[in-house]
Design an enzyme around this catalytic site. Sequence first.
Site, PDB file in Angstrom:
ATOM      1  N   HIS A  75      24.481  52.094  41.042  1.00  0.00           N
ATOM      2  CA  HIS A  75      24.814  52.619  39.779  1.00  0.00           C
ATOM      3  C   HIS A  75      24.763  51.620  38.797  1.00  0.00           C
ATOM      4  O   HIS A  75      24.078  51.536  37.609  1.00  0.00           O
ATOM      5  CB  HIS A  75      25.942  53.457  39.943  1.00  0.00           C
ATOM      6  CG  HIS A  75      26.583  54.166  38.384  1.00  0.00           C
ATOM      7  ND1 HIS A  75      25.846  54.771  37.768  1.00  0.00           N
ATOM      8  CD2 HIS A  75      27.470  53.649  37.625  1.00  0.00           C
ATOM      9  CE1 HIS A  75      26.329  54.943  36.492  1.00  0.00           C
ATOM     10  NE2 HIS A  75      27.621  54.329  36.511  1.00  0.00           N
ATOM     11  N   HIS A 117      30.561  47.507  33.994  1.00  0.00           N
ATOM     12  CA  HIS A 117      31.068  48.632  33.094  1.00  0.00           C
ATOM     13  C   HIS A 117      32.212  49.664  33.951  1.00  0.00           C
ATOM     14  O   HIS A 117      32.939  50.214  33.285  1.00  0.00           O
ATOM     15  CB  HIS A 117      29.994  49.572  32.537  1.00  0.00           C
ATOM     16  CG  HIS A 117      29.423  50.552  33.424  1.00  0.00           C
ATOM     17  ND1 HIS A 117      28.145  50.477  33.957  1.00  0.00           N
ATOM     18  CD2 HIS A 117      29.584  51.816  33.531  1.00  0.00           C
ATOM     19  CE1 HIS A 117      28.008  51.500  34.627  1.00  0.00           C
ATOM     20  NE2 HIS A 117      28.795  52.453  34.209  1.00  0.00           N
ATOM     21  N   ASP A 134      24.416  54.286  31.466  1.00  0.00           N
ATOM     22  CA  ASP A 134      25.252  54.695  32.217  1.00  0.00           C
ATOM     23  C   ASP A 134      24.663  56.435  32.475  1.00  0.00           C
ATOM     24  O   ASP A 134      24.658  56.883  33.670  1.00  0.00           O
ATOM     25  CB  ASP A 134      26.828  54.474  31.589  1.00  0.00           C
ATOM     26  CG  ASP A 134      27.663  55.220  32.729  1.00  0.00           C
ATOM     27  OD1 ASP A 134      27.728  55.265  33.762  1.00  0.00           O
ATOM     28  OD2 ASP A 134      28.615  56.057  32.121  1.00  0.00           O
ATOM     29  N   GLU A 182      37.882  50.462  35.570  1.00  0.00           N
ATOM     30  CA  GLU A 182      38.446  51.827  35.944  1.00  0.00           C
ATOM     31  C   GLU A 182      38.452  52.010  37.329  1.00  0.00           C
ATOM     32  O   GLU A 182      39.359  52.804  37.876  1.00  0.00           O
ATOM     33  CB  GLU A 182      37.546  52.908  35.179  1.00  0.00           C
ATOM     34  CG  GLU A 182      38.115  54.013  34.911  1.00  0.00           C
ATOM     35  CD  GLU A 182      37.568  54.971  34.001  1.00  0.00           C
ATOM     36  OE1 GLU A 182      38.234  55.926  33.563  1.00  0.00           O
ATOM     37  OE2 GLU A 182      36.484  54.248  33.263  1.00  0.00           O
ATOM     38  N   ASP A 183      37.540  51.719  38.112  1.00  0.00           N
ATOM     39  CA  ASP A 183      37.241  52.276  39.542  1.00  0.00           C
ATOM     40  C   ASP A 183      37.764  51.380  40.539  1.00  0.00           C
ATOM     41  O   ASP A 183      37.480  51.497  41.834  1.00  0.00           O
ATOM     42  CB  ASP A 183      35.772  52.343  39.732  1.00  0.00           C
ATOM     43  CG  ASP A 183      35.433  53.788  38.858  1.00  0.00           C
ATOM     44  OD1 ASP A 183      36.224  54.575  38.329  1.00  0.00           O
ATOM     45  OD2 ASP A 183      34.241  54.122  38.736  1.00  0.00           O
ATOM     46  N   ASP A 238       0.450  68.972  19.837  1.00  0.00           N
ATOM     47  CA  ASP A 238       0.769  67.504  20.275  1.00  0.00           C
ATOM     48  C   ASP A 238       1.258  67.639  21.667  1.00  0.00           C
ATOM     49  O   ASP A 238       2.176  66.727  22.037  1.00  0.00           O
ATOM     50  CB  ASP A 238       1.864  66.932  19.247  1.00  0.00           C
ATOM     51  CG  ASP A 238       3.079  67.664  19.172  1.00  0.00           C
ATOM     52  OD1 ASP A 238       3.271  68.729  19.542  1.00  0.00           O
ATOM     53  OD2 ASP A 238       3.960  66.939  18.554  1.00  0.00           O
TER      54      ASP A 238
HETATM   55 MN    MN Z   1      29.221  54.450  35.150  1.00  0.00          MN
END
Ligand code: MN
Length: 478
Positions: free
Chosen positions: A50, A74, A140, A78-79, A261
């Site tokens: 990811h 990123h 993300d 948090e994780d 188009d």
């Molecule tokens: Mn993420």
Amino acid sequence: MSKVSPEILLEKIKKYGLRVDPKVFKQACAFAKSAHQGQVRLSGEQYINHPLLTADTLIELRMDQATIIAGLLHDVPEDTDESIHEIKRHFGDEVAFLVEGVTKLGKIKYRGVEQYLENLRKMFVAMAADIRVILIRLADRMHNMSTLSSLRPDKQKRIALETLEIYAPIANRLGIGEIKGTLEDLAFQYVNPDEYTRVKKLFDQETDQQKDCYKEIKKKVRKELALESIKPIDIHGRTKHLYSLHKKLIQHDNDIKLIYDLTALRIIVNDIKDCYATLGIIHKLWRPLKGRIKDYIATPKPNGYQSIHTTVFCDNGTVVEFQIRDKKMHDLAEHGIAAHWQYSEQDKRSALPQKKLAWIDQLLNWQKKLHDNKKYLESLKIDAFQNRIFVFTPNGDVIDLPEDSTPVDFAYSIHTELGNQCAGAKINDKMSSLDSALKSGDLCEIIIDKKRTKPNRDWLKSIKTSNARYQIRTTIKK
Ligand code: MN
């Protein structure tokens, strides 16, 4: 599942000539990998895929080193057990600042108006602080959307809706055409699966018939350009994104034959002179459709988009749209505001002047003034996401307004006094009423009456900007 590895990404960085230190890049990959060790995504892939794919999108946007590294890291604070302090220690303040910005945006959820508003507000605050935070968030989201099928159906729908209502419009406003189109199409499948299937089938049927025809046209254009010694950098077909086709079908009574188009032929040339020369050559070859020539080079779209569009009747009656632009305009169309980082290093005359971001500050100011959340939401939707037009002042300054704005909107966006004393307007030298809808490229001159101190209550019926609405109401109340 997309295949990605630090090595593949490093190769791309080299190919695009980005100024990213390979040592730092590898170090960040290793740091993220060990931090996310043992974590698996719901799609079954290793978690590290990811952040790597998030960085991949940022590399495609040709971003700077700090942004790409922050993209890799990123989700770390948090994780995982690693903290923002560790990131600062290893990768410096700038990277830590960006990662923290992304973390602050948090895992916002779409639940009713209040929540939606809070999400938007957070996005704008982050954008005002550093636009790169939003670019990481968009990258993300690109990967999250591509693995959406592994989530529960109710979650799929919520995330897809949020993508359509928040992320895609922001990508559009920042001029990042590629990300906007991809996000919309990925979300479309979940938000409205039946319509998605129907539009896709229509599109495939229609474009299948056109394929051979386009080959011939391309050949002919190449030959003619060569005769005039124009060397195109690239000629390619671009197919319309399905969500934007869906919206256009609604406008055109569902008649796909009226949409010219579906595929367009894009010609990338060396400079502006060649753009106009190419337009001349195409019009010499084929008859242009009336009212379909758009010169976004002379009058760019508010998000900075530049190109010449024209639609012509080709041989055997096929109607074909051409889009002509130079290399820099092309990069800007695909990468939008991200091209700023690409060009600011090579070219001091940077692609996007800082001025273009004034609207973000404006939006935040609004939020301070309007305490009523519903009103703020309305003004946000109109001011940020509607189509914008450019109107010129007599001095040649450009005022950026929402579509269908009136001379009163124009006056208030220049100065409150000018709005309050507004007595009449000349549009392109012709006296016009104050409720006329302005168009892009108009020259507007406000006629003032110095004795006048209060605005006219009736203006409230025709104006489009929240700025004018707010100023008129406050002045009348005084
Ligand atoms: Mn993420």
